[in-house]
Design an enzyme around this catalytic site. Sequence first.
Site, mmCIF file in Angstrom:
data_model
loop_
_atom_site.group_PDB
_atom_site.id
_atom_site.type_symbol
_atom_site.label_atom_id
_atom_site.label_comp_id
_atom_site.label_asym_id
_atom_site.label_seq_id
_atom_site.Cartn_x
_atom_site.Cartn_y
_atom_site.Cartn_z
ATOM 1 N N GLU A 1 0.806 -1.215 0.000
ATOM 2 C CA GLU A 1 0.000 0.000 0.000
ATOM 3 C C GLU A 1 0.842 1.270 0.000
ATOM 4 O OE1 GLU A 1 -1.528 -1.942 3.468
ATOM 5 O OE2 GLU A 1 -1.467 -0.048 4.545
ATOM 6 N N CYS B 1 3.352 8.330 1.045
ATOM 7 C CA CYS B 1 4.040 7.352 1.887
ATOM 8 C C CYS B 1 4.135 6.035 1.101
ATOM 9 C CB CYS B 1 3.250 7.174 3.181
ATOM 10 S SG CYS B 1 3.915 5.907 4.252
ATOM 11 N N CYS C 1 7.126 -7.459 6.857
ATOM 12 C CA CYS C 1 8.341 -6.930 7.482
ATOM 13 C C CYS C 1 8.861 -7.947 8.479
ATOM 14 C CB CYS C 1 8.057 -5.607 8.195
ATOM 15 S SG CYS C 1 9.546 -4.897 8.935
ATOM 16 N N CYS D 1 7.986 -5.199 15.104
ATOM 17 C CA CYS D 1 7.687 -4.220 16.159
ATOM 18 C C CYS D 1 6.277 -4.486 16.659
ATOM 19 C CB CYS D 1 7.794 -2.803 15.621
ATOM 20 S SG CYS D 1 9.419 -2.466 14.956
ATOM 21 N N CYS E 1 2.861 -2.775 15.249
ATOM 22 C CA CYS E 1 2.797 -2.522 13.798
ATOM 23 C C CYS E 1 2.126 -3.662 13.039
ATOM 24 C CB CYS E 1 4.210 -2.301 13.285
ATOM 25 S SG CYS E 1 4.283 -2.069 11.510
ATOM 26 N N GLU F 1 10.780 -2.501 6.103
ATOM 27 C CA GLU F 1 11.914 -1.750 6.644
ATOM 28 C C GLU F 1 12.802 -1.340 5.459
ATOM 29 O OE1 GLU F 1 13.192 -0.247 9.419
ATOM 30 O OE2 GLU F 1 14.793 0.162 8.002
ATOM 31 N N SER G 1 12.431 5.660 13.841
ATOM 32 C CA SER G 1 11.297 5.210 14.654
ATOM 33 C C SER G 1 11.851 4.849 16.021
ATOM 34 C CB SER G 1 10.635 3.996 13.998
ATOM 35 O OG SER G 1 9.985 4.393 12.812
ATOM 36 N N HIS H 1 10.251 5.468 19.555
ATOM 37 C CA HIS H 1 9.170 4.854 20.338
ATOM 38 C C HIS H 1 9.559 4.449 21.757
ATOM 39 C CE1 HIS H 1 7.625 5.012 16.380
ATOM 40 N NE2 HIS H 1 7.999 3.821 15.984
ATOM 41 N N CYS I 1 0.563 2.118 8.518
ATOM 42 C CA CYS I 1 0.986 1.199 7.462
ATOM 43 C C CYS I 1 0.635 -0.243 7.761
ATOM 44 C CB CYS I 1 2.476 1.326 7.206
ATOM 45 S SG CYS I 1 3.434 1.505 8.685
HETATM 46 N N1 SAH Z 1 10.090 0.184 8.947
HETATM 47 C C1 SAH Z 1 10.211 1.603 8.978
HETATM 48 C C2 SAH Z 1 9.190 2.327 8.173
HETATM 49 C C3 SAH Z 1 7.773 1.860 8.256
HETATM 50 S S1 SAH Z 1 6.882 1.908 9.814
HETATM 51 C C4 SAH Z 1 10.224 2.087 10.392
HETATM 52 O O1 SAH Z 1 9.928 1.335 11.300
HETATM 53 O O2 SAH Z 1 10.571 3.250 10.573
HETATM 54 C C5 SAH Z 1 7.131 3.544 10.330
HETATM 55 C C6 SAH Z 1 6.048 4.333 10.997
HETATM 56 O O3 SAH Z 1 4.690 3.914 10.784
HETATM 57 C C7 SAH Z 1 6.169 4.349 12.484
HETATM 58 O O4 SAH Z 1 7.272 5.075 12.965
HETATM 59 C C8 SAH Z 1 4.884 5.061 12.794
HETATM 60 O O5 SAH Z 1 5.042 6.437 12.523
HETATM 61 C C9 SAH Z 1 3.896 4.465 11.815
HETATM 62 N N2 SAH Z 1 3.045 3.438 12.431
HETATM 63 C C10 SAH Z 1 3.100 2.103 12.253
HETATM 64 N N3 SAH Z 1 2.154 1.463 12.979
HETATM 65 C C11 SAH Z 1 1.492 2.424 13.639
HETATM 66 C C12 SAH Z 1 0.399 2.413 14.556
HETATM 67 N N4 SAH Z 1 -0.189 1.289 14.938
HETATM 68 N N5 SAH Z 1 -0.020 3.607 15.039
HETATM 69 C C13 SAH Z 1 0.573 4.781 14.650
HETATM 70 N N6 SAH Z 1 1.589 4.834 13.795
HETATM 71 C C14 SAH Z 1 2.044 3.695 13.288
HETATM 72 FE FE1 SF4 Z 2 8.750 -3.245 10.303
HETATM 73 FE FE2 SF4 Z 2 8.783 -0.579 10.647
HETATM 74 FE FE3 SF4 Z 2 6.595 -2.050 11.267
HETATM 75 FE FE4 SF4 Z 2 8.807 -2.252 12.753
HETATM 76 S S1 SF4 Z 2 7.534 -0.391 12.463
HETATM 77 S S2 SF4 Z 2 7.529 -3.972 12.028
HETATM 78 S S3 SF4 Z 2 10.407 -2.052 11.215
HETATM 79 S S4 SF4 Z 2 7.442 -1.760 9.239
#
Ligand code: SAH
Ligand code: SF4
Length: 363
Positions: free
Chosen positions: A91, A112, A119, A123, A126, A174, A228, A230, A347
């Site tokens: 997406e 984006c 991935c 995390c 996510c 990633e 990222s 967190h 995402c």
């Molecule tokens: N893998 C890379 C890029 C993709 S995910 C990384 O981890 O940086 C990056 C971003 O997606 C996170 O930093 C956050 O801003 C957003 N994201 C992912 N899941 C989320 C969720 N459940 N709530 C809010 N933001 C989220």
């Molecule tokens: Fe992968 Fe980024 Fe999601 Fe972590 S936050 S699982 S590195 S996509």
Amino acid sequence: MLPPISTRTPESLKKWLTDRDEPAYRADQILQWVHQKGATDWSAMSNLPGTLRNQLLESFQFSSVEPAKEQGSLDTTLKFLWKLDDGQLVESVLIPANPALYGESSDRHTLCVSTQVGCAYGCRFCASGLEGFKRNLTPAEIVDQVLAVERIRRDAASARDRLITNLVIMGMGEPMANYDNLLAALEILNADWGTGIGARKITISTSGLVPRIRELAQQPRQYRLAISLHGATDAVREQIMPINRRYPLKELAAAAVEYQSMKNGMITLEYILIEGINDHLDQVVPLAQLAKQLRAKVNLIPYNQVDGLKWNRPSVVAQDAFLDGLKALGTPVTLRREKGHDIDAACGQLRLRTEKELAEDAL
Ligand code: SAH
Ligand code: SF4
């Protein structure tokens, strides 16, 4: 499958043309149609002879991503689901200007973009990592997400100018784990003969692959880096992001300092606020210290609920307390009230839901 047109360089296209006794200058016309004029198919390339258009049709794939679903609106957040040649889904999300983020001015749009199917980093907040890693995207699949959105929007709005002015590499996957393909794609998206998006308008987001951050610092382009984070202490970050065990904060900070010194002030720290997990005010001081050390700004993002995950978004009062704590320490900080909350904009979520629906439909 035919080779994609979107990753052809001017040189290779000129060679392809001269091999067919066509004039080399046609390469510039073709590249303009593909990258700048948003041609919807070969037949739209009106200044090319029909015979050449037919040869192109027989030799190249026009797009490696096919629209599968669109959700949202141009004024809020618009999400695109793409089907790839092997049936996998990824997406992209189109976000209208938010001047506070990544230095956009108003009337601008940020796309984006995804870099992998799934991935491997797992995390815990996510959706992208929930079903593991499937594969890397090719350079063409990364470039074509941008071109396909341009085509669809231009169709709808009959606009002449390019819609997308900024990119964030923050979709599924990633990016640093698909480093070579990503950099190959960004070269084309950045090139004058290509899509022409300035390097400073491209932000790469990473969960903290330290060796790749160092490598990115050494390459010549001035891409922005989003980390990222967190969690501002190892104890907290480790609970959220398994990668912190491999590259703890001290190592991550050292690599980020190197990036900062090479690229001069291009770092953003992303911090999702999750209730009871990382929103305790004891994270504020170490976060402010890290931001100061990196001369970075902090983006706070209230956690977006994911199906199948149990964590929650903190109350607005708790969000504001964290924000005010950082402000009191002089940290440049924004709180991003998630724009696409209603349409699964974080995402990985649209893909996950669609795959679930498809699985249910197939029953
Ligand atoms: N893998 C890379 C890029 C993709 S995910 C990384 O981890 O940086 C990056 C971003 O997606 C996170 O930093 C956050 O801003 C957003 N994201 C992912 N899941 C989320 C969720 N459940 N709530 C809010 N933001 C989220
Ligand atoms: Fe992968 Fe980024 Fe999601 Fe972590 S936050 S699982 S590195 S996509």
